[in-house]
Design a protein around this motif. Structure first.
Motif, PDB file in Angstrom:
ATOM      1  N   ARG A  32       0.836  -1.207   0.000  1.00 20.32           N
ATOM      2  CA  ARG A  32       0.000   0.000   0.000  1.00 20.32           C
ATOM      3  C   ARG A  32       0.868   1.254   0.000  1.00 20.32           C
ATOM      4  O   ARG A  32       0.553   2.240  -0.696  1.00 20.32           O
ATOM      5  CB  ARG A  32      -0.910  -0.006   1.239  1.00 20.32           C
ATOM      6  N   SER A 189      -4.133  -4.643  -1.012  1.00 21.15           N
ATOM      7  CA  SER A 189      -3.704  -3.652  -0.013  1.00 21.15           C
ATOM      8  C   SER A 189      -4.649  -2.452   0.010  1.00 21.15           C
ATOM      9  O   SER A 189      -4.839  -1.810   1.049  1.00 21.15           O
ATOM     10  CB  SER A 189      -2.274  -3.187  -0.313  1.00 21.15           C
ATOM     11  N   ARG A 190      -5.238  -2.134  -1.136  1.00 24.31           N
ATOM     12  CA  ARG A 190      -6.186  -1.020  -1.223  1.00 24.31           C
ATOM     13  C   ARG A 190      -7.554  -1.404  -0.654  1.00 24.31           C
ATOM     14  O   ARG A 190      -8.334  -0.531  -0.254  1.00 24.31           O
ATOM     15  CB  ARG A 190      -6.351  -0.582  -2.680  1.00 24.31           C
TER      16      ARG A 190
END
Length: 628
Positions: A32, A189-190
């Protein structure tokens, strides 16, 4: 990426939840952070340190120095103080680089892993705000990093083993959207709701309230950040050169960093900082706004300027510099030259205090013009008047000196006259010094005035943008009281023998009576510019005027105290542009021409006028005088 994650439905919040291992969280958070860097920035970092993007690769501290300095400068940066301060920053980066597992051991080496560098940089340059939806307490994270246990010996292999052993432990991570089988690591990760993760919200279970930061370690970072603060916004290479130039002035920045540090603990002793601690509560206490704001802004400025400047250099766009704000001057001003009181370190501290006070007036070396210095033009009210009265923009008044010792107050006849007309608050039998005041203190106050100066023998002038700053021996500020009746008219410039006052009512000077009316929070300079008194009373006494608020520092906001001192230096600086300077210079030039004209009058050709002057003894007779 380790074991496959499982996803379930959270019945309470109806948000999908993934059970992630420690290793998965580490990988996802790093991914991220990487997603927040531009491709050109990643390319520059790889090229700079000849790395390939493996998060376990390491960067030597000597190479880290070259991130902030040119290679030639870094090779010359052998100052132990500079190395120590950079090492402190490096250790903070290592600890923040463990996020969100802040309890992870930090090893006592001089290397950063790529992951530690990227994660710490994302926090330092402010990009973390894109990860956490809502306010994230950076200052708390910073305190954790600085106050964490001492580094341990060993290598990151030990940490890797610990992580592998922990792999069966799972952490609940709320998701913004469910994971899909073909999601990339970056996409996953988002999808993680990092803000909602208990691990993040609890700072890995660390009890922040119990933390204490070593005062000397904090000062080492404040020195470095004051240097950062002292660099005006210009082209990247110009800023780097200025940063390098100010590194050679460590002693000046060391002194001013102590004044700033004392905002957190007013009784810090310069000789024993290494043994003293500052608790987290002192950072977060009420009005303690200067230091946390200063830390966050200038750490961000440091990294932001470097990464953007570096990527600009990689593009060949040397004209780019990312930081632009209101410290830009209104127009060109003469090249800044330091004085006895004003140097780069002073401006950095004064600017930090003004920003902490949320003053609309901004100062920097780009918009400061020296109008008057007592050491150059003489310590007289007339000289002061001629130098500052045509400046039609804000000004900064600095007065500095040595505390008046009790013996001097009793024996100095010139002071006795001033003392007679300035009402005492403390009785002669009382010890007027508070625990944080010392007889050998050097004292510096600064007043920022928004309105142009004028003679004010009857009525005060000024507005509510006026603010008093304490600089030495501790940083502080005293803002104008908002009052519709007073309108901030708290300043007088008295040409009838009563000097200059900030926060006072008009003094009385009639016949044989001279009397000051100092306000509860006020700075008074007597007419000969020899003595000054800063008064701070927390409660009203005999209806004392009240133009300025008490100290912004909760430690002394309710204290009664005075600083009485002998003035050694007095300066006034204009804050503005070339327009104001040109007008001031025209006035000075005209006055000089008038003085020269008066001196060049040829009395010998005055005819009858000369005869009259000789008769009254003003000329001729070899200066022996005469009579009518």
């Amino acid at each position: 990426m380790g074991q496959a994650s499982s996803t379930s439905e959270d019945s309470a919040s109806h948000s999908p939840v993934a059970k992630l291992s420690r290793e998965q969280i580490v990988d996802l958070f790093y991914a991220r952070c990487l997603s927040l860097l531009k491709p050109i920035e990643i390319a520059f970092i790889k090229t700079k340190w000849d790395i390939h993007g493996n998060q376990g690769e390491t960067i030597d501290s000597a190479e880290i120095f070259k991130w902030y300095l040119s290679e030639e400068q870094a090779d010359k940066a052998t100052s132990n103080l500079f190395r120590t301060n950079m090492s402190t920053l490096l250790m903070v980066m290592k600890r923040i680089g463990k996020f969100p597992f802040l309890n992870s051991p930090v090893h006592a080496d001089d290397k950063l892993t790529v992951r530690e560098f990227i994660i710490s940089m994302v926090f330092f340059d402010g990009r973390f705000k894109k990860i956490f939806k809502g306010d994230y307490d950076f200052v708390k994270l910073f305190c954790i990093a600085l106050a964490a246990p001492a580094p341990v010996s060993g290598t990151d292999d030990a940490t890797a083993s610990a992580m592998a052993d922990d792999d069966n432990d799972r952490y609940a991570a709320k998701l913004l959207q469910p994971f899909e089988a073909d999601d990339s690591k970056e996409l996953k990760s988002r999808k993680v709701n990092w803000t909602a993760m208990d691990l993040v919200r609890s700072f890995d279970g660390i009890s922040v309230q119990d933390l204490a930061v070593n005062a000397r370690k904090l000062q080492e970072l404040l020195i470095l950040l004051l240097v950062v603060k002292s660099v005006p916004n210009q082209k990247h290479e110009v800023m780097r050169e200025k940063f390098w130039a100010n590194l050679s002035k460590w002693k000046e920045f060391d002194a001013y960093s102590l004044y700033l540090l004392r905002y957190l603990d007013i009784q810090l002793d310069a000789k024993s900082l290494s043994e003293q601690k500052i608790k987290y509560l002192q950072f977060s206490d009420g009005m303690a706004s200067i230091v946390p704001r200063f830390l966050e802004q200038n750490i961000q400025r440091f990294f932001e300027a470097e990464i953007h400047g570096a990527s600009s250099a990689a593009r060949g766009d040397d004209s780019h510099h990312h930081l632009t704000h209101s410290s830009e001057p209104m127009g060109k001003v003469p090249k800044f030259q330091e004085s006895k009181l004003v140097n780069s370190a002073f401006l950095a501290l004064a600017s930090a205090i003004l920003e902490g006070a949320k003053s609309p007036i901004v100062v920097s070396s780009q918009n400061m013009v020296k109008l008057y210095a007592g050491s150059e033009s003489g310590f007289s009210i007339r000289s002061l008047e001629t130098k500052i009265f045509k400046w039609q923009a804000p000004t900064m008044v600095l007065v500095s000196g040595k505390r008046l010792k009790q013996k001097a107050q009793e024996t100095n006849r010139r002071y006795e006259k001033f003392d007679h007309s300035f009402p005492r608050y403390f009785l002669n039998s009382e010890n007027a010094l508070r625990p944080w005041q010392h007889e050998n203190d050097r004292i510096t106050y600064c007043v920022v005035i928004n309105q142009p100066w004028r003679n004010s023998n009857k009525n005060n002038f000024g507005d509510e943008k006026s603010i008093i700053l304490a600089i030495q021996p501790r940083a502080d500020y005293f803002k104008s009281v908002s009052n519709k009746a007073q309108k901030g008219e708290s300043i007088y410039f008295n040409t009838q023998g009563m000097g200059v006052g900030f926060g006072n009512e008009q003094p009385i000077n009639k016949g044989n009576t001279q009397k000051y009316h100092p306000g509860r929070v006020s700075l008074t300079i007597e007419a000969n510019l020899e003595f000054a008194v800063f008064r701070h009373l927390s409660s009203s006494v005999n209806n004392d005027p009240n133009f300025f608020k008490t100290s912004s520092n909760s430690q002394i906001a309710n204290e009664d105290y005075e600083d009485r001192f002998v003035i050694t230096d007095l300066e006034v600086w204009g804050i503005g542009s070339m327009k104001e300077l040109e007008e001031q210079q025209r006035q000075w030039k005209w006055e000089e021409q008038q003085a020269q004209a008066r001196q060049s009058v040829n009395i010998r050709n005055m005819g009858e006028e000369r005869a009259f002057l000789e008769m009254v003894g003003l000329v001729g007779n070899r200066g022996s005088g005469g009579s009518v």
